[in-house]
Structures are given as C-alpha cells and as structure tokens.
Write a protein that holds these residues in place. Structure first.
Motif, short mmCIF file in Angstrom:
data_model
loop_
_atom_site.label_atom_id
_atom_site.label_comp_id
_atom_site.label_asym_id
_atom_site.label_seq_id
_atom_site.Cartn_x
_atom_site.Cartn_y
_atom_site.Cartn_z
N VAL A 713 22.87 43.59 90.11
CA VAL A 713 23.64 43.67 91.35
C VAL A 713 22.92 42.96 92.50
O VAL A 713 23.52 42.17 93.24
CB VAL A 713 23.90 45.15 91.71
N LEU A 714 21.62 43.23 92.66
CA LEU A 714 20.86 42.62 93.75
C LEU A 714 20.78 41.10 93.59
O LEU A 714 20.85 40.36 94.59
CB LEU A 714 19.46 43.23 93.82
N ALA A 715 20.64 40.65 92.36
CA ALA A 715 20.61 39.20 92.13
C ALA A 715 21.95 38.58 92.52
O ALA A 715 22.00 37.52 93.16
CB ALA A 715 20.29 38.91 90.67
N ALA A 716 23.03 39.24 92.15
CA ALA A 716 24.36 38.71 92.47
C ALA A 716 24.62 38.72 93.98
O ALA A 716 25.27 37.82 94.50
CB ALA A 716 25.43 39.51 91.74
N LEU A 717 24.09 39.72 94.66
CA LEU A 717 24.33 39.82 96.10
C LEU A 717 23.48 38.84 96.90
O LEU A 717 23.73 38.64 98.10
CB LEU A 717 24.05 41.25 96.58
N GLY A 718 22.49 38.22 96.26
CA GLY A 718 21.71 37.19 96.92
C GLY A 718 20.35 37.60 97.43
O GLY A 718 19.77 36.92 98.29
N ALA A 719 19.80 38.73 96.94
CA ALA A 719 18.46 39.13 97.35
C ALA A 719 17.46 38.03 97.01
O ALA A 719 17.54 37.42 95.94
CB ALA A 719 18.07 40.44 96.66
N ASP A 720 16.53 37.77 97.88
CA ASP A 720 15.57 36.68 97.67
C ASP A 720 14.41 37.10 96.77
O ASP A 720 13.84 36.26 96.07
CB ASP A 720 15.02 36.21 99.02
N SER A 721 14.03 38.39 96.79
CA SER A 721 12.94 38.85 95.94
C SER A 721 13.12 40.32 95.63
O SER A 721 13.74 41.06 96.40
CB SER A 721 11.57 38.59 96.61
N LEU A 722 12.57 40.73 94.49
CA LEU A 722 12.58 42.12 94.07
C LEU A 722 11.13 42.55 93.90
O LEU A 722 10.36 41.89 93.21
CB LEU A 722 13.32 42.29 92.74
N SER A 723 10.78 43.66 94.53
CA SER A 723 9.42 44.17 94.41
C SER A 723 9.47 45.47 93.63
O SER A 723 10.12 46.43 94.04
CB SER A 723 8.79 44.40 95.79
N VAL A 724 8.77 45.50 92.47
CA VAL A 724 8.87 46.63 91.56
C VAL A 724 7.47 47.06 91.12
O VAL A 724 6.48 46.35 91.31
CB VAL A 724 9.72 46.27 90.32
N ALA A 725 7.38 48.25 90.54
CA ALA A 725 6.12 48.74 90.02
C ALA A 725 5.57 47.76 88.99
O ALA A 725 6.33 47.10 88.27
CB ALA A 725 6.29 50.12 89.40
N VAL A 726 4.25 47.68 88.90
CA VAL A 726 3.62 46.70 88.02
C VAL A 726 4.10 46.85 86.58
O VAL A 726 4.36 45.85 85.89
CB VAL A 726 2.09 46.83 88.09
N ASP A 727 4.26 48.10 86.12
CA ASP A 727 4.64 48.28 84.72
C ASP A 727 6.12 47.99 84.47
O ASP A 727 6.59 48.09 83.34
CB ASP A 727 4.29 49.69 84.24
N ARG A 728 6.88 47.63 85.51
CA ARG A 728 8.28 47.26 85.34
C ARG A 728 8.51 45.76 85.51
O ARG A 728 9.64 45.30 85.39
CB ARG A 728 9.15 48.02 86.36
N LEU A 729 7.46 45.02 85.79
CA LEU A 729 7.62 43.59 86.04
C LEU A 729 8.27 42.87 84.87
O LEU A 729 9.22 42.09 85.05
CB LEU A 729 6.26 42.95 86.34
N ASP A 730 7.77 43.11 83.67
CA ASP A 730 8.28 42.38 82.50
C ASP A 730 9.73 42.75 82.22
O ASP A 730 10.54 41.88 81.85
CB ASP A 730 7.41 42.67 81.28
#
Length: 769
Positions: A713-730
């Motif tokens: 959803v965030l990618a489709a809405l045009g968010a420039d970056s996503l910041s997530v917990a290190v263990d969720r990066l992959d």
C-alpha cells in the motif's frame, strides 16, 4: 558534509567520568558518608578546584544541608543549612539549573555561612543533582581565584552530577536503611504458601515472537522472594559462607550487567547499577544479615527477613524517591536469594535461563535481569507498541503482554514457558517443550551486543525508481552492526527516547553527544535520522526519570508551555547538531500537530546553532529538519508546512490509533487489517501528495511499513522510504522485489476508490502478493 569546527581545550574535553572510575568509587564505599566523601573527592581531583561539596535536600525539613565537602570546614557537614531562597546554592535548587559566578560575593543572592569557612574562596559553580525528575541536591565547586567557568566546564559538571546522581540518592537510601536498623525490629512470619494453580495456559497478546522457557523472575512490589527451601539443621558458619558466596556471585552479575547495558545503550547507563553494588557492601546491610545468621536463620531466611524489615519500614515513608528506590534493595536481595537456591533443582546459581514476569511493561525492568540468561518476558499490561515490546524485539526476546492475572498465577522460581507468537504462558510445560524453547534463538543478542549466530553475507540492493528505499529502525547502539551487516541504506529512525526510558536520570547533553556519535560512527557513513525524545505517559517506565512525580511535566505534548521541557529539548537539539560533525544526520521532531509546535522547534534549532557558534563547538552545518506526522489533524496542514521542513516522516502506529480511535496499548490496536482501512489509506495519500507538491520526501515507519500488505500500500501511495526493524529488512525487500513500478499508479487509483477493507485486501493480493 559541512562542519563548523572548533578546538575544545583538552582539560575540558576529558572531564567526563568513565564507568571504570565510578566503579572504583563504589568499590571503596561502605557506608553513606563514605560514598559522599568519595564523590566529592573524585570531583575535586578531576576538576582541580579548591572546593568540592555536595548539598542534599533534607527529606523532612525540605532545605539544603551540607552533606560532604573537600575544602570547606568539615565541621560544617550537617550544620550548614539553607532554604531554596537562600544563597547561591539555594538558587541552583530553586532554578533547577546551573549557577556560575566568577566572584560569588558580589551576587545579590550571596549569603555568608561562617561555619562553612568559605572566606578564601571566590568563584562558584553549582549544578543541580536531579533524579526521578526532582532536585535531590546540589553539587558545588569553588576556587580561591576569581575566575569564570567556561560553558564546557559547566556542561561537564552537569554531566558528572547526572552520572553520580544514582550514587548520591543511593547513599540517602542507605541512610534510611541504617535508620530502620536502629528502629525496633519487625518480625516476619513464614512466607505465604504458594497459591493454587487455577489454569495451565494463560493467554495474552504477542509483543515479540519466539519461545522461551525458564524460571520465573518476578518483579512485583507485593511479591515475596519465593518459597524458602525446607529447613534442616543450621550451622551459622556454613550459612555465612553460603551467603558470602551468593553475595559475591550477585556482585559479579551486577558488574557484568552494568557493562552489558553500557554496550547496548551507552556507557553512562551502566553506572546506574553501581548504586546496587553499594547496597551489597554497605556495613549496615551486612550487619543486619549477620545478625539474622547469628540468631539461627539460614542464609535464605536471613535475606528474606532482612528485606521484609526494610520493605515494612520504607512503606511508611512519604518521600516518593525513597519509595521508588526500595526497588533497588528488592532487586539486590532478589538476586542474592536466587544465587542461594539449591544448585540441584533450579540451575539458578549455575546460570540457568530466566523468564521475566512483571505487572508493567517497563524498559528499565528488562535491564534488571541478566540479559545473558533472559529468554522471555511476560507482563500483565502493555500492548504491541509499548516501548518494552519494541526493546524486546530489538533484543530478539520473546515477549507477551495483556496476560490478565499473571502475577497471581506465577510464583518466583516456577518453571514456565512463553510463546511470543501465540501469546501464551504455559504454567506446566512438558520437559521436551522446555528443552526446545530454551535453545538460544538465531536472532538473540549475545553478551557482546552482537547477534549470537552468524549473519548471512549481505546482498547488494540497488534503489529502483518508483520503489521506496528500505531503511532500518534502531533502538540500541548494539543494532548498528546489524544495519551494516544487512546493508541497510540508512538509519531511517533512531528512537532517542530509549536512552531516557532505560535510566532513572535524564541524560545530559554531553552524554547524548557521546551516544549519537557512537551510533553515527558505527553505521559507517550511512545517514542517521535521530528523532528527538517522544515521551508520553503511555511510553513511560516505572522507575525511569520520566515516570516520576513530575512525569506530567515531561510529557512531550506540553513542550509549548513547560520551560523545563523546552530546555531539555534544546539540549537534545544541541547534542544532535554536535554529533552531526562526525557523519550525516537528519533531525526529526515527533508528533508535530500544530503550527505553533513547528515554529517552536525551528526556532530552537536556530537558537542552538547560534549558541554552538558562540561557544566555539563543532557541529554539522547541514542537518535536515523533519516533522513527524502522527495525528490525523496534522495532515491537512502538511501542504503549508512543506516549505518550512526538509522532509516528513509518517508514524503509522500513532496515526492508525488516531484515525481509528484506538489505544496503542490495547490488543485491538494490533488487528492485521487496520493498515487496510480505506479512510486511513486516503489520509496517507493526501499527506504524500501535499509533501510531494511541496518538493518534500516522505519516510514511513511503524508496523505498517513492515507488514506485507502495508508495504504494498505504501509503495503504491508513493512513499519515498520505509524504515523497519533490522530483522524485517529482508522480508520488506522481498515484498518490494515483487512489485512492478509501472503498475503502481493504477494500483494507487484503485486503492483510493475502494470502500472496504476486503476490497483493498483483494487489490493488494492481486497486485502485490
């Protein structure tokens, strides 16, 4: 990167105390007066002044009394007293701020105390000793020469007072212990019998995944230390030897945990536990324990009954500081008691696994247990977004919350198993389940602050136009290695409030500078976005500086009307700007919900830059300024704010709560379809459109950014970056890898037309699954 540089004199830049120095001070302290004398001696030697003194607030009379000094007449100790409206020392306490005078006698607040012997001394520098949000005393240095103290020297003494505050208040606590020892002894009956087990499985909500099994380490104000072993014949000499061995093991455990905390959240935090070491070697405590042994108690009985006397005495005190600090005594005695347990059945003395059981979700409580032995956490209160849960996920610890009746069902020392994914506590786990659950998970943080198992070789990820960049959230310094190992492009969010929540004293500017610099250097040139402290009542930990009687005044939402909070914010802004001299940094302000708050924050940054220039301190000249949008009322204002900020950050956890009328601590707030609510999606789209129209990027953080559907959803809405917990990066990268940038505009249009969660889920599944 542009840096405004300055040269700080060596004698001023090296005035910070080290953990080793504080540890040495504690090792030579065996009673309250000796502790205070050692403190003023350390400051006297370090700062090279003619006088070093500590004044403490009398808990009964409310005035200041000279408690220890080097340089003044020692006969004045206990005799020199002043109200907060008297003298320069009183002015420090009254203002809760440093006071410096090159010639103290000319100041209108100067007051002469003949019994202090101050005649030869002219310069004066006093700083408040603050703990639990309130003034506990004043630290003063003086010289015979008339000379001003530099801004750097003032900041350094403020930092020293902060570092030593737990020891000062710990000494006062031990004075109360001594007073209780002189009072008539309060007999203690036998421990309450274990309460009956009503059910085997307790249900809660998942805060951090994984399984862990071990002995319950219960933290509760009303809990006993646990059942005493059957009593046989008692040999006082044998019991004395057992107690001495347990005390030494406890001392080693606290020292190890002190170093561990230093590695996780900064060296200054490790000094907090030094106050507990003072308790172990206090002469009054030792004498009381020995008296119980001489009376025929076993070592366990001596520990339990002595603690009971102290708890009963402290329960009658009205001073909230002493009521709070009794938890230190409880914690120390609990550790000693655990080390006394029979080695055959519990494995506690051998370093067996522990499960922390508590009423509240407290970050500070996580640090009360040896993290090398902690395999899980269960609490009665606390939802998915509580800071203790965030910290547990950072440490790789299974954790569950909202377990009603937990404390009533679990006794200290009972073997239990928690399942962080299912959200359950098993009160009678099968042996094979225990063996499986106690194996160290692959993502657990080891004693050196690094992951316990090898990390796969990092892959190289390149940004794709139209697809958000993936960045890392960081809560602990120890996570910096993971940012590098997983090849995160940047630290998208560093939650600085963790260094406030994990301690009892507020971090000073110098302490913050040191922590931020360590993080910036550890991520090897990657940009770090530091969010200023986001303290609110729902995030505070019992025992932390922000959870004191003045916690209301430290609520970030009151920053526009509370001067002390404004000073704290400016200190942090200064620290962030100074740390930016060693690497790229962005400054992010939380919960910007009105223009007045944005005005204040921008003005504070300008003032901080001007002060640093005037003081000749190096700082980063180009630190982008960002506003965090977490309340729905702020979204319509984003367009007018775009020209005044460099970027926006979207805090999805609070935004969802604000938009849907939920409580962050409530399990209902963890509904997996919250991120697919059509109204929420339209609001986020409006924010991103307004920001992009103003030429400003939008970063997003929170659970929505790491949820597979939320990522799409965030990618489709045009968010420039996503910041997530290190263990969720992959996981997030894998989700984004399945997206075609060319398809996203069409998906966006259809998402904004959808009217139900089910419609949006179907669109996400078809186009981003």
């Amino acid at each position: 990167m542009n840096i405004i540089t300055a040269v700080v004199p060596t004698h001023e830049s090296s005035l910070l105390l080290t953990l080793e120095e504080i540890s040495q001070l504690v090792s030579h302290s065996h009673d309250p007066q000796e502790t205070l004398a050692n403190i003023v001696g350390l400051i006297h030697d370090r700062y090279g002044t003619d006088v070093s003194s500590v004044y403490l607030v009398d808990p009964v009379r409310g005035d200041l009394v000279l408690a220890a000094t080097v340089g003044l007449d020692p006969s004045g100790v206990g005799r020199v007293r002043m109200r907060f409206d008297e003298g320069l020392t009183g002015l420090v306490a009254e203002r809760v701020a440093p006071v410096m005078e090159a010639d103290a006698a000319v100041h209108p607040r100067f007051k002469y105390f003949p019994e202090a012997g101050e005649d030869p001394f002219h310069s004066f520098l006093g700083v408040p000793i603050i703990e639990s949000g309130a003034v506990q005393g004043v630290m003063v240095v003086q010289t015979t020469e008339r000379r001003p103290f530099s801004p750097n020297e003032i900041r350094m003494l403020v930092t020293a007072a902060s570092q030593l505050a737990p020891l000062v208040t710990g000494a006062r606590l031990l004075e109360q212990v001594a007073a209780s020892a002189r009072a008539p002894s309060v007999g203690m009956g036998p421990p309450l019998p274990p309460r009956g087990v009503v059910v085997r499985i307790l249900k809660g909500c998942s805060l951090s995944p994984g399984r862990g099994a071990g002995l319950a380490y219960v933290i509760d104000g009303h809990a006993t230390l646990g059942p005493l072993p059957p009593r046989g014949a008692v040999d006082p000499a044998v019991e004395k030897g057992r107690l001495d061995e347990a005390v030494e093991a406890t001392r080693a455990e606290i020292s190890r945990l002190s170093r561990r905390i230093s590695a996780l959240v900064g060296e200054d935090h490790g000094a907090i536990l030094q106050a507990q070491l003072m308790i172990l070697q206090d002469r009054t405590v030792e004498r009381d324990l020995d008296a119980r042994l001489a009376a025929g108690d076993s070592a366990e009985e001596a520990v339990s009954r002595t603690l009971d006397v102290y708890v009963a005495t402290f329960a009658k005190l009205s001073n909230p500081l002493f009521q709070e600090r009794i938890f230190d005594i409880k914690d120390v005695f609990r550790r000693v008691f655990w080390h006394l347990r029979p080695r055959g059945g519990t494995a506690v003395a051998q370093g067996g696994p522990l499960v922390l059981v508590a009423r509240e979700a407290s970050v500070l409580d996580l640090f009360s247990v040896d993290l090398d032995r902690l395999v899980g956490v269960a609490v009665e209160h606390g939802g998915p977004q509580c800071h203790a849960g965030i910290m547990a996920r950072s440490l790789g610890l299974p954790m569950i919350g909202q377990v009603h009746g937990l404390i009533d069902q679990v006794q200290a020392g009972r073997r239990i198993e928690i399942d962080g994914r299912a959200g359950t506590v098993d009160l009678d786990p099968a042996p094979e389940a225990v063996a499986l659950a106690t194996r160290r998970p692959a993502n657990r943080t080891s004693a050196k602050g690094r992951r316990a198992s090898a990390i796969p070789a990092p892959q190289v990820f390149s940004d794709r136009p139209g697809i958000p960049r993936v960045e890392a959230n960081v809560n602990l310094l120890s996570e910096a290695d993971q940012v590098v190992a997983h090849n995160a492009g940047a630290v998208g969010l560093y939650r600085s409030e963790m260094i406030f929540l994990a301690r009892r004293t507020l971090p000073t500017e110098e302490e913050q500078v040191e922590i931020y610099r360590k993080l910036i250097e550890a991520v090897r040139g990657r940009r770090v976005t530091i969010r200023t402290f986001d303290l609110r009542p729902d995030k505070l930990a019992q025992g932390s500086s922000a959870a004191s009687s003045s916690a209301h005044a430290l609520d970030w939402r009151l920053v526009l009307e509370v001067p002390s909070l404004q000073r704290l914010f400016k200190e942090q802004v200064r620290a962030i700007l100074r740390a930016a001299s060693v690497g790229p940094v962005r400054l992010l302000v939380p919960l910007v919900n009105r223009s007045a708050l944005l005005d204040f924050a921008l003005a504070t940054v300008r003032e901080a830059r001007g002060e640093l220039i005037a003081e000749g301190l190096a700082f980063g000249a180009d630190v982008p300024f960002g506003a965090m949008i977490e309340a729905t009322a702020a979204i319509p204002l984003a367009g007018s704010w775009a020209g005044r900020v460099d970027f926006f950050a979207l805090g999805t956890n609070d935004l969802i709560a604000s938009a849907l009328g939920l409580n962050r601590e409530d399990p209902v707030g963890a509904q997996c379809d919250d991120v697919l609510h059509p109204g929420l999606i339209r609001m986020i789209a409006a924010l991103i459109d307004a920001a992009h129209k103003g030429g400003r990027p939008v970063s997003t953080c929170g659970e929505m950014a790491s949820d597979p559907a939320g990522t799409v959803v965030l990618a489709a809405l045009g968010a420039d970056s996503l910041s997530v917990a290190v263990d969720r990066l992959d996981d997030v990268r894998q989700t984004l890898a399945g997206l075609n940038p060319a398809d996203l505009p069409s998906l966006r249009s259809r998402l904004l037309e959808a009217e139900t969660v089910e419609d949006i889920a179907r669109l996400v599944s078809q186009r981003g699954g």
